[in-house]
Design a protein around this motif. Structure first.
Motif, PDB file in Angstrom:
ATOM      1  N   VAL A  93     -28.303 -24.286  -9.779  1.00  0.00           N
ATOM      2  CA  VAL A  93     -29.488 -25.111  -9.490  1.00  0.00           C
ATOM      3  C   VAL A  93     -30.414 -24.377  -8.534  1.00  0.00           C
ATOM      4  O   VAL A  93     -31.638 -24.333  -8.735  1.00  0.00           O
ATOM      5  CB  VAL A  93     -29.060 -26.485  -8.930  1.00  0.00           C
ATOM      6  CG1 VAL A  93     -30.263 -27.280  -8.463  1.00  0.00           C
ATOM      7  CG2 VAL A  93     -28.268 -27.250  -9.957  1.00  0.00           C
ATOM      8  N   THR A  94     -29.876 -23.792  -7.487  1.00  0.00           N
ATOM      9  CA  THR A  94     -30.735 -23.061  -6.552  1.00  0.00           C
ATOM     10  C   THR A  94     -31.354 -21.840  -7.221  1.00  0.00           C
ATOM     11  O   THR A  94     -32.501 -21.487  -6.934  1.00  0.00           O
ATOM     12  CB  THR A  94     -29.934 -22.629  -5.310  1.00  0.00           C
ATOM     13  OG1 THR A  94     -28.818 -21.849  -5.725  1.00  0.00           O
ATOM     14  CG2 THR A  94     -29.476 -23.838  -4.517  1.00  0.00           C
ATOM     15  N   PHE A  95     -30.595 -21.192  -8.110  1.00  0.00           N
ATOM     16  CA  PHE A  95     -31.135 -20.052  -8.845  1.00  0.00           C
ATOM     17  C   PHE A  95     -32.303 -20.472  -9.731  1.00  0.00           C
ATOM     18  O   PHE A  95     -33.361 -19.827  -9.750  1.00  0.00           O
ATOM     19  CB  PHE A  95     -30.024 -19.405  -9.690  1.00  0.00           C
ATOM     20  CG  PHE A  95     -30.508 -18.262 -10.525  1.00  0.00           C
ATOM     21  CD1 PHE A  95     -30.819 -17.042  -9.952  1.00  0.00           C
ATOM     22  CD2 PHE A  95     -30.675 -18.408 -11.902  1.00  0.00           C
ATOM     23  CE1 PHE A  95     -31.275 -15.986 -10.719  1.00  0.00           C
ATOM     24  CE2 PHE A  95     -31.123 -17.362 -12.674  1.00  0.00           C
ATOM     25  CZ  PHE A  95     -31.425 -16.147 -12.079  1.00  0.00           C
ATOM     26  N   LEU A  96     -32.149 -21.592 -10.464  1.00  0.00           N
ATOM     27  CA  LEU A  96     -33.221 -22.086 -11.333  1.00  0.00           C
ATOM     28  C   LEU A  96     -34.435 -22.538 -10.520  1.00  0.00           C
ATOM     29  O   LEU A  96     -35.581 -22.345 -10.937  1.00  0.00           O
ATOM     30  CB  LEU A  96     -32.716 -23.214 -12.217  1.00  0.00           C
ATOM     31  CG  LEU A  96     -31.738 -22.803 -13.323  1.00  0.00           C
ATOM     32  CD1 LEU A  96     -31.213 -24.038 -14.050  1.00  0.00           C
ATOM     33  CD2 LEU A  96     -32.402 -21.861 -14.293  1.00  0.00           C
ATOM     34  N   GLN A  97     -34.190 -23.135  -9.357  1.00  0.00           N
ATOM     35  CA  GLN A  97     -35.309 -23.538  -8.507  1.00  0.00           C
ATOM     36  C   GLN A  97     -36.106 -22.324  -8.034  1.00  0.00           C
ATOM     37  O   GLN A  97     -37.341 -22.348  -8.012  1.00  0.00           O
ATOM     38  CB  GLN A  97     -34.800 -24.334  -7.306  1.00  0.00           C
ATOM     39  CG  GLN A  97     -34.391 -25.740  -7.636  1.00  0.00           C
ATOM     40  CD  GLN A  97     -33.830 -26.473  -6.426  1.00  0.00           C
ATOM     41  OE1 GLN A  97     -33.416 -25.857  -5.454  1.00  0.00           O
ATOM     42  NE2 GLN A  97     -33.823 -27.795  -6.516  1.00  0.00           N
ATOM     43  N   ALA A  98     -35.426 -21.268  -7.673  1.00  0.00           N
ATOM     44  CA  ALA A  98     -36.108 -20.056  -7.220  1.00  0.00           C
ATOM     45  C   ALA A  98     -36.886 -19.418  -8.363  1.00  0.00           C
ATOM     46  O   ALA A  98     -38.036 -18.980  -8.187  1.00  0.00           O
ATOM     47  CB  ALA A  98     -35.094 -19.068  -6.645  1.00  0.00           C
TER      48      ALA A  98
ATOM     49  N   SER B 192     -39.926 -21.485  -9.018  1.00  0.00           N
ATOM     50  CA  SER B 192     -40.904 -21.319  -7.948  1.00  0.00           C
ATOM     51  C   SER B 192     -41.704 -20.043  -8.124  1.00  0.00           C
ATOM     52  O   SER B 192     -42.926 -20.040  -7.958  1.00  0.00           O
ATOM     53  CB  SER B 192     -40.181 -21.315  -6.607  1.00  0.00           C
ATOM     54  OG  SER B 192     -41.080 -21.017  -5.573  1.00  0.00           O
ATOM     55  N   TYR B 193     -41.033 -18.931  -8.466  1.00  0.00           N
ATOM     56  CA  TYR B 193     -41.743 -17.652  -8.581  1.00  0.00           C
ATOM     57  C   TYR B 193     -42.464 -17.476  -9.912  1.00  0.00           C
ATOM     58  O   TYR B 193     -43.520 -16.852  -9.969  1.00  0.00           O
ATOM     59  CB  TYR B 193     -40.773 -16.488  -8.373  1.00  0.00           C
ATOM     60  CG  TYR B 193     -40.321 -16.361  -6.939  1.00  0.00           C
ATOM     61  CD1 TYR B 193     -41.232 -16.083  -5.930  1.00  0.00           C
ATOM     62  CD2 TYR B 193     -38.994 -16.536  -6.601  1.00  0.00           C
ATOM     63  CE1 TYR B 193     -40.825 -15.982  -4.614  1.00  0.00           C
ATOM     64  CE2 TYR B 193     -38.578 -16.443  -5.276  1.00  0.00           C
ATOM     65  CZ  TYR B 193     -39.500 -16.164  -4.294  1.00  0.00           C
ATOM     66  OH  TYR B 193     -39.099 -16.063  -3.004  1.00  0.00           O
ATOM     67  N   VAL B 194     -41.925 -18.047 -10.989  1.00  0.00           N
ATOM     68  CA  VAL B 194     -42.507 -17.811 -12.317  1.00  0.00           C
ATOM     69  C   VAL B 194     -43.618 -18.808 -12.637  1.00  0.00           C
ATOM     70  O   VAL B 194     -44.643 -18.446 -13.195  1.00  0.00           O
ATOM     71  CB  VAL B 194     -41.401 -17.844 -13.398  1.00  0.00           C
ATOM     72  CG1 VAL B 194     -41.995 -17.798 -14.789  1.00  0.00           C
ATOM     73  CG2 VAL B 194     -40.442 -16.702 -13.191  1.00  0.00           C
ATOM     74  N   VAL B 195     -43.436 -20.084 -12.280  1.00  0.00           N
ATOM     75  CA  VAL B 195     -44.396 -21.115 -12.662  1.00  0.00           C
ATOM     76  C   VAL B 195     -45.234 -21.577 -11.481  1.00  0.00           C
ATOM     77  O   VAL B 195     -46.463 -21.555 -11.520  1.00  0.00           O
ATOM     78  CB  VAL B 195     -43.666 -22.322 -13.308  1.00  0.00           C
ATOM     79  CG1 VAL B 195     -44.646 -23.436 -13.617  1.00  0.00           C
ATOM     80  CG2 VAL B 195     -42.921 -21.893 -14.542  1.00  0.00           C
ATOM     81  N   ASP B 196     -44.582 -21.981 -10.418  1.00  0.00           N
ATOM     82  CA  ASP B 196     -45.288 -22.634  -9.320  1.00  0.00           C
ATOM     83  C   ASP B 196     -46.202 -21.682  -8.559  1.00  0.00           C
ATOM     84  O   ASP B 196     -47.349 -22.040  -8.245  1.00  0.00           O
ATOM     85  CB  ASP B 196     -44.273 -23.279  -8.373  1.00  0.00           C
ATOM     86  CG  ASP B 196     -44.939 -24.182  -7.367  1.00  0.00           C
ATOM     87  OD1 ASP B 196     -45.926 -24.845  -7.748  1.00  0.00           O
ATOM     88  OD2 ASP B 196     -44.487 -24.226  -6.205  1.00  0.00           O
ATOM     89  N   ALA B 197     -45.758 -20.500  -8.249  1.00  0.00           N
ATOM     90  CA  ALA B 197     -46.575 -19.572  -7.454  1.00  0.00           C
ATOM     91  C   ALA B 197     -47.860 -19.163  -8.178  1.00  0.00           C
ATOM     92  O   ALA B 197     -48.941 -19.222  -7.578  1.00  0.00           O
ATOM     93  CB  ALA B 197     -45.745 -18.350  -7.068  1.00  0.00           C
ATOM     94  N   PRO B 198     -47.824 -18.777  -9.469  1.00  0.00           N
ATOM     95  CA  PRO B 198     -49.095 -18.426 -10.128  1.00  0.00           C
ATOM     96  C   PRO B 198     -50.046 -19.620 -10.267  1.00  0.00           C
ATOM     97  O   PRO B 198     -51.253 -19.474 -10.065  1.00  0.00           O
ATOM     98  CB  PRO B 198     -48.672 -17.915 -11.505  1.00  0.00           C
ATOM     99  CG  PRO B 198     -47.252 -17.561 -11.388  1.00  0.00           C
ATOM    100  CD  PRO B 198     -46.684 -18.425 -10.326  1.00  0.00           C
ATOM    101  N   VAL B 199     -49.490 -20.785 -10.587  1.00  0.00           N
ATOM    102  CA  VAL B 199     -50.341 -21.972 -10.729  1.00  0.00           C
ATOM    103  C   VAL B 199     -50.974 -22.329  -9.396  1.00  0.00           C
ATOM    104  O   VAL B 199     -52.170 -22.637  -9.318  1.00  0.00           O
ATOM    105  CB  VAL B 199     -49.524 -23.153 -11.306  1.00  0.00           C
ATOM    106  CG1 VAL B 199     -50.294 -24.442 -11.205  1.00  0.00           C
ATOM    107  CG2 VAL B 199     -49.131 -22.868 -12.735  1.00  0.00           C
TER     108      VAL B 199
END
Length: 174
Positions: A30-35, A38-45
């Protein structure tokens, strides 16, 4: 009073919070998927959104006041100019809504005055009563008897007939 308590009954809390014991050496997915999210979808958006907001902050645009330019009246439209007819109809509908709101505001002011003044409403609210009478008469003269499906053309015809009647009454009086 703090010295009076019985230490055997009330044990002291542990000085430090214990660390949870891990039962496996495999990382939590779960923590791996959250990270990864965060880096693939949330940060660019988030970056794109903040960049757009920084550009829009320079040019503020307010949505709540849409200003329409005045268009020619239906009587000023050329024959067969359907775009002019449409714009005049839209202008008439906006004018009708504005006039309805003016009547409603005057009615609310009169109601507030009556509520505030109580038994002295006829003396102290005479100005509001007169204003509501004038606004209501003007609205009725322009939009009365048009019904729900009234439009700019029927309103113009009503105005024309009213002007003809006024001229006949004026000619008969002379």
């Amino acid at each position: 009073m703090a010295e009076d308590r019985d230490r055997e009954v009330y044990t002291a809390p542990p000085p430090r919070t214990p660390v949870a014991d891990r039962t496996t050496s495999v990382p939590n997915p779960v923590t791996f998927l959250q990270a990864v999210f965060s880096y693939v979808v949330d940060a660019p958006v988030t970056f794109v959104r903040e960049w757009i907001e920084s550009r829009q902050a320079k040019n503020k645009f307010y949505y709540y006041h849409q200003k329409f330019p005045r268009v020619p009246d239906l009587s000023e439209c050329m024959e067969g100019d359907h775009l002019c007819f449409f714009e005049a109809e839209a202008q008439w509908r906006r004018d009708r809504m504005v006039d309805q709101q003016i009547v409603e505001i005057c009615r609310e002011r009169l109601g507030a005055c009556k509520q505030r003044e109580g038994p002295n409403q006829f003396q102290n609210c005479a100005k509001e009563i007169e204003q509501l009478a004038q606004v209501t008469k003007a609205y009725q003269d322009r939009y009365g008897d048009l019904g729900v499906h009234g439009n700019a053309r029927t309103c113009l015809m009503k105005q024309k007939h009213r002007m003809i009647e006024e001229r006949k009454a004026q000619a008969n009086a002379s």
